[in-house]
Scaffold this motif. Sequence first.
Motif, PDB file in Angstrom:
ATOM      1  N   PRO A 297       0.805  -1.232  -0.007  1.00 43.01           N
ATOM      2  CA  PRO A 297       0.010   0.073   0.078  1.00 43.01           C
ATOM      3  C   PRO A 297       0.887   1.276   0.045  1.00 43.01           C
ATOM      4  N   ASN A 298       0.270   2.426  -0.397  1.00 39.97           N
ATOM      5  CA  ASN A 298       1.191   3.696  -0.414  1.00 39.97           C
ATOM      6  C   ASN A 298       1.367   4.361   0.690  1.00 39.97           C
ATOM      7  N   THR A 299       0.930   3.582   1.851  1.00 40.89           N
ATOM      8  CA  THR A 299       1.218   4.159   3.117  1.00 40.89           C
ATOM      9  C   THR A 299       2.582   3.996   3.934  1.00 40.89           C
ATOM     10  N   ILE A 300       3.717   3.394   3.217  1.00 40.85           N
ATOM     11  CA  ILE A 300       4.870   3.111   3.407  1.00 40.85           C
ATOM     12  C   ILE A 300       5.509   4.591   3.606  1.00 40.85           C
ATOM     13  N   THR A 301       6.216   4.705   4.641  1.00 41.70           N
ATOM     14  CA  THR A 301       6.973   5.958   5.017  1.00 41.70           C
ATOM     15  C   THR A 301       8.535   5.553   4.745  1.00 41.70           C
ATOM     16  N   LEU A 302       9.001   6.448   3.710  1.00 45.88           N
ATOM     17  CA  LEU A 302      10.081   6.177   3.312  1.00 45.88           C
ATOM     18  C   LEU A 302      11.384   7.004   4.091  1.00 45.88           C
ATOM     19  N   PRO A 303      12.668   6.640   4.197  1.00 50.89           N
ATOM     20  CA  PRO A 303      13.004   5.328   3.707  1.00 50.89           C
ATOM     21  C   PRO A 303      12.390   3.957   4.719  1.00 50.89           C
ATOM     22  N   HIS A 304      12.310   2.992   4.334  1.00 47.14           N
ATOM     23  CA  HIS A 304      11.769   1.757   4.905  1.00 47.14           C
ATOM     24  C   HIS A 304      12.726   0.715   4.635  1.00 47.14           C
ATOM     25  N   ARG A 305      12.910  -0.076   5.791  1.00 53.18           N
ATOM     26  CA  ARG A 305      13.827  -1.234   5.867  1.00 53.18           C
ATOM     27  C   ARG A 305      12.729  -2.422   5.621  1.00 53.18           C
ATOM     28  N   CYS A 306      12.928  -3.275   4.672  1.00 53.56           N
ATOM     29  CA  CYS A 306      12.166  -4.447   4.358  1.00 53.56           C
ATOM     30  C   CYS A 306      12.649  -5.725   5.503  1.00 53.56           C
ATOM     31  N   GLY A 307      11.633  -6.406   5.603  1.00 55.36           N
ATOM     32  CA  GLY A 307      12.104  -7.424   6.596  1.00 55.36           C
ATOM     33  C   GLY A 307      13.247  -8.385   6.048  1.00 55.36           C
ATOM     34  N   CYS A 308      13.650  -8.563   5.079  1.00 57.71           N
ATOM     35  CA  CYS A 308      14.806  -9.037   4.310  1.00 57.71           C
ATOM     36  C   CYS A 308      16.305  -8.222   4.666  1.00 57.71           C
ATOM     37  N   GLY A 309      15.776  -7.154   5.074  1.00 54.51           N
ATOM     38  CA  GLY A 309      17.140  -6.074   5.234  1.00 54.51           C
ATOM     39  C   GLY A 309      17.537  -5.068   4.233  1.00 54.51           C
ATOM     40  N   HIS A 310      16.703  -5.251   3.250  1.00 54.00           N
ATOM     41  CA  HIS A 310      17.118  -4.362   2.055  1.00 54.00           C
ATOM     42  C   HIS A 310      16.467  -2.842   2.416  1.00 54.00           C
ATOM     43  N   LEU A 311      17.022  -1.748   2.139  1.00 52.74           N
ATOM     44  CA  LEU A 311      16.592  -0.565   2.486  1.00 52.74           C
ATOM     45  C   LEU A 311      15.915   0.011   1.346  1.00 52.74           C
ATOM     46  N   LEU A 312      14.848   0.622   1.478  1.00 53.25           N
ATOM     47  CA  LEU A 312      13.668   1.227   0.322  1.00 53.25           C
ATOM     48  C   LEU A 312      13.907   2.515   0.641  1.00 53.25           C
ATOM     49  N   GLN A 313      14.286   3.472  -0.359  1.00 52.10           N
ATOM     50  CA  GLN A 313      14.637   4.828  -0.097  1.00 52.10           C
ATOM     51  C   GLN A 313      13.630   5.534  -1.005  1.00 52.10           C
ATOM     52  N   SER A 314      13.106   4.935  -2.083  1.00 51.52           N
ATOM     53  CA  SER A 314      12.228   5.876  -3.031  1.00 51.52           C
ATOM     54  C   SER A 314      11.144   4.907  -3.500  1.00 51.52           C
ATOM     55  N   ASN A 315      10.003   5.491  -4.186  1.00 52.28           N
ATOM     56  CA  ASN A 315       8.908   4.670  -4.504  1.00 52.28           C
ATOM     57  C   ASN A 315       9.516   3.448  -5.459  1.00 52.28           C
ATOM     58  N   LYS A 316      10.403   4.048  -6.255  1.00 53.77           N
ATOM     59  CA  LYS A 316      11.084   3.107  -7.265  1.00 53.77           C
ATOM     60  C   LYS A 316      11.431   2.080  -6.723  1.00 53.77           C
ATOM     61  N   ASP A 317      12.401   2.146  -5.703  1.00 48.53           N
ATOM     62  CA  ASP A 317      12.861   1.037  -4.807  1.00 48.53           C
ATOM     63  C   ASP A 317      11.797   0.201  -4.181  1.00 48.53           C
ATOM     64  N   VAL A 318      10.631   0.703  -3.788  1.00 50.95           N
ATOM     65  CA  VAL A 318       9.609  -0.116  -3.489  1.00 50.95           C
ATOM     66  C   VAL A 318       9.147  -0.967  -4.668  1.00 50.95           C
ATOM     67  N   ILE A 319       8.893  -0.534  -5.561  1.00 45.11           N
ATOM     68  CA  ILE A 319       8.368  -1.182  -6.912  1.00 45.11           C
ATOM     69  C   ILE A 319       9.332  -1.990  -7.164  1.00 45.11           C
ATOM     70  N   ILE A 320      10.526  -1.805  -7.576  1.00 41.14           N
ATOM     71  CA  ILE A 320      11.416  -2.640  -7.817  1.00 41.14           C
ATOM     72  C   ILE A 320      11.662  -4.097  -7.133  1.00 41.14           C
TER      73      ILE A 320
END
Length: 183
Positions: A14-37
């Motif tokens: 959902p679009n409610t993720i606050t960035l930056p966000h760390r995934c449960g696998c440890g990957h750091l998501l810093q942008s919406n593009k990172d979230v989608i990819i």
Amino acid sequence: FRVAMGIRLLTLPPNTITLPHRCGCGHLLQSNKDVIIHSSPGCSSFSRFADTTRHDCLKHTVAGMLRSYGFLLQLEPRLYSYDSTISHRPDMTILSPCAVPITTDFVVCAQHGQPSANARQSAQRKIAQHSAAVRRSHHKFIPFACESLGTFDEDVFTFIAELKQFLPHHLRYSFDTDAKRAI
């Protein structure tokens, strides 16, 4: 393409993720593009909801298709006794018109690495988990494992071939076509 596939497989968060966000696998998501990819077509650590939704969709689609061909089945049967105290349930037991009831457990796993390797590993885990209990009941267990991008384990085709033999000859071709379309 990745966004369309992510939407189709319900793996986009959902679009409610606050960035930056760390995934449960440890990957750091810093942008919406990172979230989608990262999440499309699915990091299994990102959202369990997507895995459960895909699993249930596959289970109910296959069950509906089998019922339309006259198969009698039970979803999540509780008729097997396991050696452990952990509650296990396969997803489906097909009771009729099979000579020996056929039990299956559906696995939809994210695709990482070699195509079909995850599906094969998941199928092997399901065989280890359910085969002894199913065999004690004189039933047959065939796992049903596929990956989120559509790669199937070879047992999926064994499952289709096994069921197809119980149909009248005039229904076998359409069953084969409908089964492959459903999955």
